[in-house]
Design an enzyme around this catalytic site. Structure first.
Site: not given
Ligand SMILES: NC(=O)c1ccc[n+]([C@@H]2O[C@H](COP(=O)([O-])OP(=O)(O)OC[C@H]3O[C@@H](n4cnc5c(N)ncnc54)[C@H](OP(=O)(O)O)[C@@H]3O)[C@@H](O)[C@H]2O)c1
Length: 241
Positions: A7-8, A11, A13-14, A136, A149
């Site tokens: 999933t994701g 994104g 990280i994804g 996180s 969160y």
């Molecule tokens: N970046 C950080 O510093 C950090 C730190 C700790 C944990 N995390 C965790 O890492 C994970 C990935 O984050 P990221 O930093 O890669 O952020 P990101 O680039 O903003 O990616 C967010 C992802 O979530 C998806 N998403 C958003 N709304 C959604 C919904 N309603 N239903 C299904 N999917 C949805 C987005 O899909 P679309 O783009 O297709 O809309 C995207 O694939 C998250 O769980 C985040 O909490 C991140």
């Protein structure tokens, strides 16, 4: 052929996780919410590099339980699930509406659990099933202005600890990778000054990059990781934890 649901995948990280898993021979169901184009491009890139493997797009709003039907209809064989989607809301708890609470809880906790219920039998059949949450560090230490969160990220860690015990005898491992501050879209709102202040707090002296998170996910999916379960792994550059 081993297949994982990610999933994701649209994104930051994804998509790093998708690249690492594809390099390790995984076929992938690549989930996105709004960013179809990013996943379509990623699929073209992965198909060019790994033509023997399969890569399918999967659109789902993970705040909407009715969308469970889509996933059940589109996924056949499955050995692993990686939950790498997620969003946060900034603000004082006093200003968080009930609807936002439901969305954050649904997206981070309830929907992943419904997905796991739907695929538990398939995943256990492989005898080396894998489930990984991108949680996180805030799920362990908490963050003011991101109380909800932090709450749902903590719930993911609690779920991992409990569920890993329930399914350990099937060979399925369940773990959480808990990033600190990673340089992704999620942190785009930070000003240069805010980023500099944050980096001052991080012992390694910089934000992490998505590949430094996906590396650990790829390790957890390997057969050799079968004795590591129920753990939260903090990938934070020494920050907070
Ligand atoms: N970046 C950080 O510093 C950090 C730190 C700790 C944990 N995390 C965790 O890492 C994970 C990935 O984050 P990221 O930093 O890669 O952020 P990101 O680039 O903003 O990616 C967010 C992802 O979530 C998806 N998403 C958003 N709304 C959604 C919904 N309603 N239903 C299904 N999917 C949805 C987005 O899909 P679309 O783009 O297709 O809309 C995207 O694939 C998250 O769980 C985040 O909490 C991140």
């Amino acid at each position: 052929m081993k297949a994982a649901l990610l999933t994701g995948a649209s994104g930051d990280i994804g998509s790093a996780i998708a690249r690492d898993l594809a390099a390790d021979g995984w076929s992938l169901y690549l989930h996105y919410f709004a960013n179809q184009e990013k996943v379509e491009k990623l699929i073209q890139e992965l198909l060019r590099a790994y033509p023997q493997q399969e890569f399918y797009p999967l659109q789902m709003n993970l705040t909407d339980e009715a969308e469970m039907e889509k996933i059940a209809a589109q996924i056949f064989s499955l050995q692993a699930i990686v939950f790498a989607h997620g969003t946060t809301e900034y603000g004082l708890l006093q200003h968080v509406h009930s609807r936002e609470m439901d969305d954050l809880w649904g997206m981070h906790v309830k929907m992943p659990i419904l997905i796991i219920q739907a695929f538990q039998d398939k995943i256990s059949r492989s005898e080396n099933g894998r489930i990984v949450f991108i949680s996180s560090v805030y799920g362990a230490v908490g963050s003011g202005l991101e109380v909800l969160y932090s709450t749902v990220k903590g719930a993911q860690i609690a779920f991992v600890k409990a569920y890993s015990k329930e399914v350990a005898y099937t060979g399925v491992t369940v773990n959480a990778v808990c990033p600190g501050a990673i340089d992704t879209k999620m942190n785009e709102h930070l000003t240069g000054e805010e980023k500099a202040e944050l980096m001052d707090e991080i012992p390694v002296g910089r934000l992490g990059n998505p590949a430094e998170v996906s590396f650990w996910v790829a390790q957890l999916l390997k057969t050799e990781s079968s004795y590591l379960t129920g753990q939260a792994i903090y990938v934070t550059g020494g920050w907070l934890k």
